[in-house]
Motif scaffolding. Structure first.
Motif, PDB file in Angstrom:
ATOM      1  N   VAL A   1      11.756  -4.014  14.280  1.00 30.79           N
ATOM      2  CA  VAL A   1      11.373  -3.951  12.868  1.00 30.79           C
ATOM      3  C   VAL A   1       9.850  -3.958  12.733  1.00 30.79           C
ATOM      4  CG1 VAL A   1      11.542  -5.089  10.621  1.00 30.79           C
ATOM      5  CG2 VAL A   1      13.511  -5.092  12.167  1.00 30.79           C
ATOM      6  N   ASP A   2       9.183  -4.802  13.507  1.00 31.26           N
ATOM      7  CA  ASP A   2       7.724  -4.877  13.435  1.00 31.26           C
ATOM      8  C   ASP A   2       7.070  -3.549  13.812  1.00 31.26           C
ATOM      9  OD1 ASP A   2       7.937  -7.494  12.670  1.00 31.26           O
ATOM     10  OD2 ASP A   2       7.253  -8.352  14.568  1.00 31.26           O
ATOM     11  N   ALA A   3       7.680  -2.826  14.759  1.00 32.14           N
ATOM     12  CA  ALA A   3       7.128  -1.533  15.172  1.00 32.14           C
ATOM     13  C   ALA A   3       7.126  -0.542  14.018  1.00 32.14           C
ATOM     14  CB  ALA A   3       7.915  -0.974  16.348  1.00 32.14           C
ATOM     15  N   ALA A   4       8.094  -0.667  13.126  1.00 33.98           N
ATOM     16  CA  ALA A   4       8.181   0.231  11.966  1.00 33.98           C
ATOM     17  C   ALA A   4       7.205  -0.168  10.865  1.00 33.98           C
ATOM     18  CB  ALA A   4       9.602   0.252  11.423  1.00 33.98           C
ATOM     19  N   ALA A   5       6.520  -1.299  11.047  1.00 30.46           N
ATOM     20  CA  ALA A   5       5.525  -1.752  10.067  1.00 30.46           C
ATOM     21  C   ALA A   5       4.116  -1.304  10.436  1.00 30.46           C
ATOM     22  CB  ALA A   5       5.574  -3.274   9.937  1.00 30.46           C
ATOM     23  N   GLU A   6       3.998  -0.520  11.507  1.00 33.21           N
ATOM     24  CA  GLU A   6       2.696   0.019  11.877  1.00 33.21           C
ATOM     25  C   GLU A   6       2.424   1.313  11.098  1.00 33.21           C
ATOM     26  OE1 GLU A   6       0.488  -1.480  13.703  1.00 33.21           O
ATOM     27  OE2 GLU A   6       1.882  -3.157  13.976  1.00 33.21           O
ATOM     28  N   PRO A   7       1.158   1.714  10.930  1.00 33.50           N
ATOM     29  CA  PRO A   7      -0.067   1.056  11.378  1.00 33.50           C
ATOM     30  C   PRO A   7      -0.590  -0.014  10.424  1.00 33.50           C
ATOM     31  CG  PRO A   7      -0.604   3.115  10.330  1.00 33.50           C
ATOM     32  CD  PRO A   7       0.901   3.020  10.315  1.00 33.50           C
ATOM     33  N   MET A   8       0.130  -0.261   9.326  1.00 29.94           N
ATOM     34  CA  MET A   8      -0.367  -1.228   8.338  1.00 29.94           C
ATOM     35  C   MET A   8      -0.418  -2.636   8.910  1.00 29.94           C
ATOM     36  SD  MET A   8       0.776  -1.610   4.353  1.00 29.94           S
ATOM     37  CE  MET A   8       2.479  -2.048   4.669  1.00 29.94           C
ATOM     38  N   GLY A   9       0.526  -2.950   9.803  1.00 32.38           N
ATOM     39  CA  GLY A   9       0.504  -4.254  10.455  1.00 32.38           C
ATOM     40  C   GLY A   9       1.091  -5.386   9.641  1.00 32.38           C
ATOM     41  N   ARG A  10       1.821  -5.049   8.578  1.00 32.29           N
ATOM     42  CA  ARG A  10       2.522  -6.062   7.783  1.00 32.29           C
ATOM     43  C   ARG A  10       3.685  -5.410   7.084  1.00 32.29           C
ATOM     44  NH1 ARG A  10       1.900  -5.496   2.313  1.00 32.29           N
ATOM     45  NH2 ARG A  10       0.048  -4.395   1.544  1.00 32.29           N
ATOM     46  N   TYR A  11       4.609  -6.240   6.600  1.00 30.31           N
ATOM     47  CA  TYR A  11       5.714  -5.729   5.801  1.00 30.31           C
ATOM     48  C   TYR A  11       5.218  -5.465   4.373  1.00 30.31           C
ATOM     49  CZ  TYR A  11       8.751  -7.548   9.540  1.00 30.31           C
ATOM     50  OH  TYR A  11       9.350  -7.806  10.740  1.00 30.31           O
ATOM     51  N   SER A  12       5.835  -4.497   3.735  1.00 30.41           N
ATOM     52  CA  SER A  12       5.504  -4.259   2.335  1.00 30.41           C
ATOM     53  C   SER A  12       6.190  -5.303   1.462  1.00 30.41           C
ATOM     54  CB  SER A  12       5.924  -2.848   1.910  1.00 30.41           C
ATOM     55  OG  SER A  12       7.338  -2.732   1.884  1.00 30.41           O
ATOM     56  N   THR A  13       5.799  -5.345   0.207  1.00 29.30           N
ATOM     57  CA  THR A  13       6.430  -6.246  -0.750  1.00 29.30           C
ATOM     58  C   THR A  13       7.415  -5.456  -1.615  1.00 29.30           C
ATOM     59  OG1 THR A  13       4.813  -5.896  -2.517  1.00 29.30           O
ATOM     60  CG2 THR A  13       4.296  -7.600  -0.859  1.00 29.30           C
ATOM     61  N   PRO A  14       8.404  -6.112  -2.200  1.00 29.88           N
ATOM     62  CA  PRO A  14       9.310  -5.411  -3.109  1.00 29.88           C
ATOM     63  C   PRO A  14       8.565  -4.737  -4.262  1.00 29.88           C
ATOM     64  CG  PRO A  14      10.241  -7.530  -2.512  1.00 29.88           C
ATOM     65  CD  PRO A  14       8.831  -7.515  -1.970  1.00 29.88           C
ATOM     66  N   GLU A  15       7.495  -5.369  -4.725  1.00 29.51           N
ATOM     67  CA  GLU A  15       6.725  -4.802  -5.834  1.00 29.51           C
ATOM     68  C   GLU A  15       6.048  -3.498  -5.426  1.00 29.51           C
ATOM     69  OE1 GLU A  15       7.790  -8.816  -6.501  1.00 29.51           O
ATOM     70  OE2 GLU A  15       6.602  -8.011  -4.830  1.00 29.51           O
ATOM     71  N   GLU A  16       5.543  -3.439  -4.184  1.00 30.87           N
ATOM     72  CA  GLU A  16       4.933  -2.203  -3.696  1.00 30.87           C
ATOM     73  C   GLU A  16       5.960  -1.079  -3.631  1.00 30.87           C
ATOM     74  OE1 GLU A  16       1.278  -3.810  -0.882  1.00 30.87           O
ATOM     75  OE2 GLU A  16       3.346  -3.912  -0.110  1.00 30.87           O
ATOM     76  N   GLN A  17       7.172  -1.411  -3.197  1.00 27.88           N
ATOM     77  CA  GLN A  17       8.225  -0.402  -3.139  1.00 27.88           C
ATOM     78  C   GLN A  17       8.660   0.026  -4.538  1.00 27.88           C
ATOM     79  OE1 GLN A  17       9.158   1.225  -0.511  1.00 27.88           O
ATOM     80  NE2 GLN A  17       7.836   0.002   0.828  1.00 27.88           N
ATOM     81  N   ALA A  18       8.699  -0.914  -5.465  1.00 26.80           N
ATOM     82  CA  ALA A  18       9.073  -0.580  -6.844  1.00 26.80           C
ATOM     83  C   ALA A  18       8.094   0.420  -7.441  1.00 26.80           C
ATOM     84  CB  ALA A  18       9.121  -1.854  -7.692  1.00 26.80           C
ATOM     85  N   GLY A  19       6.825   0.295  -7.087  1.00 26.74           N
ATOM     86  CA  GLY A  19       5.818   1.204  -7.624  1.00 26.74           C
ATOM     87  C   GLY A  19       6.125   2.659  -7.315  1.00 26.74           C
ATOM     88  N   GLY A  20       6.544   2.929  -6.074  1.00 25.54           N
ATOM     89  CA  GLY A  20       6.886   4.299  -5.703  1.00 25.54           C
ATOM     90  C   GLY A  20       8.066   4.829  -6.487  1.00 25.54           C
ATOM     91  N   LEU A  21       9.083   4.007  -6.658  1.00 28.65           N
ATOM     92  CA  LEU A  21      10.275   4.415  -7.401  1.00 28.65           C
ATOM     93  C   LEU A  21       9.965   4.688  -8.868  1.00 28.65           C
ATOM     94  CD1 LEU A  21      12.618   1.729  -5.848  1.00 28.65           C
ATOM     95  CD2 LEU A  21      12.899   4.195  -5.524  1.00 28.65           C
ATOM     96  N   VAL A  22       9.206   3.776  -9.473  1.00 29.88           N
ATOM     97  CA  VAL A  22       8.859   3.916 -10.884  1.00 29.88           C
ATOM     98  C   VAL A  22       7.991   5.157 -11.107  1.00 29.88           C
ATOM     99  CG1 VAL A  22       7.546   2.836 -12.762  1.00 29.88           C
ATOM    100  CG2 VAL A  22       9.165   1.475 -11.424  1.00 29.88           C
ATOM    101  N   LEU A  23       7.096   5.430 -10.179  1.00 34.30           N
ATOM    102  CA  LEU A  23       6.275   6.632 -10.292  1.00 34.30           C
ATOM    103  C   LEU A  23       7.133   7.901 -10.229  1.00 34.30           C
ATOM    104  CD1 LEU A  23       3.530   8.054 -10.422  1.00 34.30           C
ATOM    105  CD2 LEU A  23       3.413   7.873  -7.926  1.00 34.30           C
ATOM    106  N   LEU A  24       8.072   7.962  -9.293  1.00 35.20           N
ATOM    107  CA  LEU A  24       8.897   9.165  -9.126  1.00 35.20           C
ATOM    108  C   LEU A  24       9.706   9.499 -10.370  1.00 35.20           C
ATOM    109  CD1 LEU A  24      10.217   8.854  -5.462  1.00 35.20           C
ATOM    110  CD2 LEU A  24       8.606  10.547  -6.357  1.00 35.20           C
ATOM    111  N   ASN A  25      10.185   8.499 -11.088  1.00 34.07           N
ATOM    112  CA  ASN A  25      10.998   8.756 -12.278  1.00 34.07           C
ATOM    113  C   ASN A  25      10.177   8.828 -13.560  1.00 34.07           C
ATOM    114  OD1 ASN A  25      13.431   9.028 -11.004  1.00 34.07           O
ATOM    115  ND2 ASN A  25      14.293   7.078 -11.656  1.00 34.07           N
TER     116      ASN A  25
END
Length: 275
Positions: free
Chosen positions: A211-235
């Protein structure tokens, strides 16, 4: 502030609003002035316009939940999902078959210009290597046909998670070309590992190092709020011509893979069971 995203007074549906990305998406939409209707297996504590319990493994439950909302809607956010620690058929039902069935129930309710945003995953990035198989599955007609296909292809289904997310990606692209003719849009996001209540299940099933390997190159997990931003923008109204898009919301993971800056060897190995 001007309603630049265009959600004020709009009726929207959010699945998976109990926690994680779905809850964050519903909160963001409420803050933007939308009338938010929630669907989830577990009760939501948010101040929604309506909430109905829905089991995405059960077509009758899906149909009842959508019917209870009624009226016309402007956007659908398909945020509900299961990790690979659940039985493969449950994962397939919730992550794709149920998502597809619910979307089909909502389509007659969509206003012109309406939009749909689905959550896929970087875990489904193998879709491009088996498009014929994915297309055979996503074009099955109805719930029973989809279940029958899965039961006849359990080796392909495997643990359920990767294949289910591949099919969210392929179905989104397929439907994009279909729905735009009717005045609707559909897109999906590919989240990188996100710090939600399901993360412990992902660690258990795949191994934290994978799982950590999929968090590169940012080096951290995203937050639910960051993911919500992408969804809200698309719609949103700002994305009025964005359709059939598979949008990485991953801090640069996919770009790093394409340009050889992310080492996939850890992710591609078979993870060992937790001791």
């Amino acid at each position: 502030m001007d309603d630049v995203l265009g959600y004020k007074g709009k009726r929207v549906i959010v699945t998976g609003c109990f926690s994680g990305m779905g809850e964050a998406t519903a909160k963001m939409l409420l803050d933007l002035g939308a009338e938010v209707h929630g669907l989830d297996f577990k009760d939501s504590s948010l101040p929604l316009a309506s909430f109905n319990n829905v089991d995405l493994r059960d077509p009758a439950s899906i149909e009842a939940g959508v019917k209870a909302i009624g009226g016309k809607v402007d956007a659908l956010f398909n945020c509900a999902g299961l990790p690979q620690s659940f039985p493969p058929m449950d994962v397939m039902k919730v992550n794709f078959i149920g998502l597809r069935h619910l979307t089909q129930q909502v389509l007659p309710m969509l206003n012109q210009g309406g939009a749909i945003a689905n959550i896929a995953s970087t875990g489904g990035m193998g879709w491009s290597r088996r498009i014929p198989t994915n297309m055979e599955f996503v074009t099955t007609q109805g719930w029973d046909a989809a279940i029958a296909w899965c039961e006849a292809n359990m080796d392909t289904i495997a643990e359920g998670y990767s294949f289910s997310k591949e099919n969210v990606i392929v179905w989104t692209q397929f439907m994009g070309a279909q729905l735009i003719k009717k005045g609707y849009r559909i897109n999906c996001t590919l989240p990188s590992p996100t710090q939600t209540p399901m993360m412990a299940k992902f660690h258990e099933a795949s191994g934290k190092d994978v799982v950590d390997a999929a968090a590169e190159p940012m080096g951290r997990y995203s937050t639910p709020e960051e993911q919500a931003g992408g969804l809200v923008l698309l719609n949103s109204k700002l994305a009025s011509i964005i359709n059939g898009v598979v949008l990485p919301v991953d801090g640069g993971f996919m770009g790093g893979v394409v340009t050889g800056q992310v080492d996939l060897s850890v992710m591609m190995r078979r993870s060992q069971p937790a001791q």
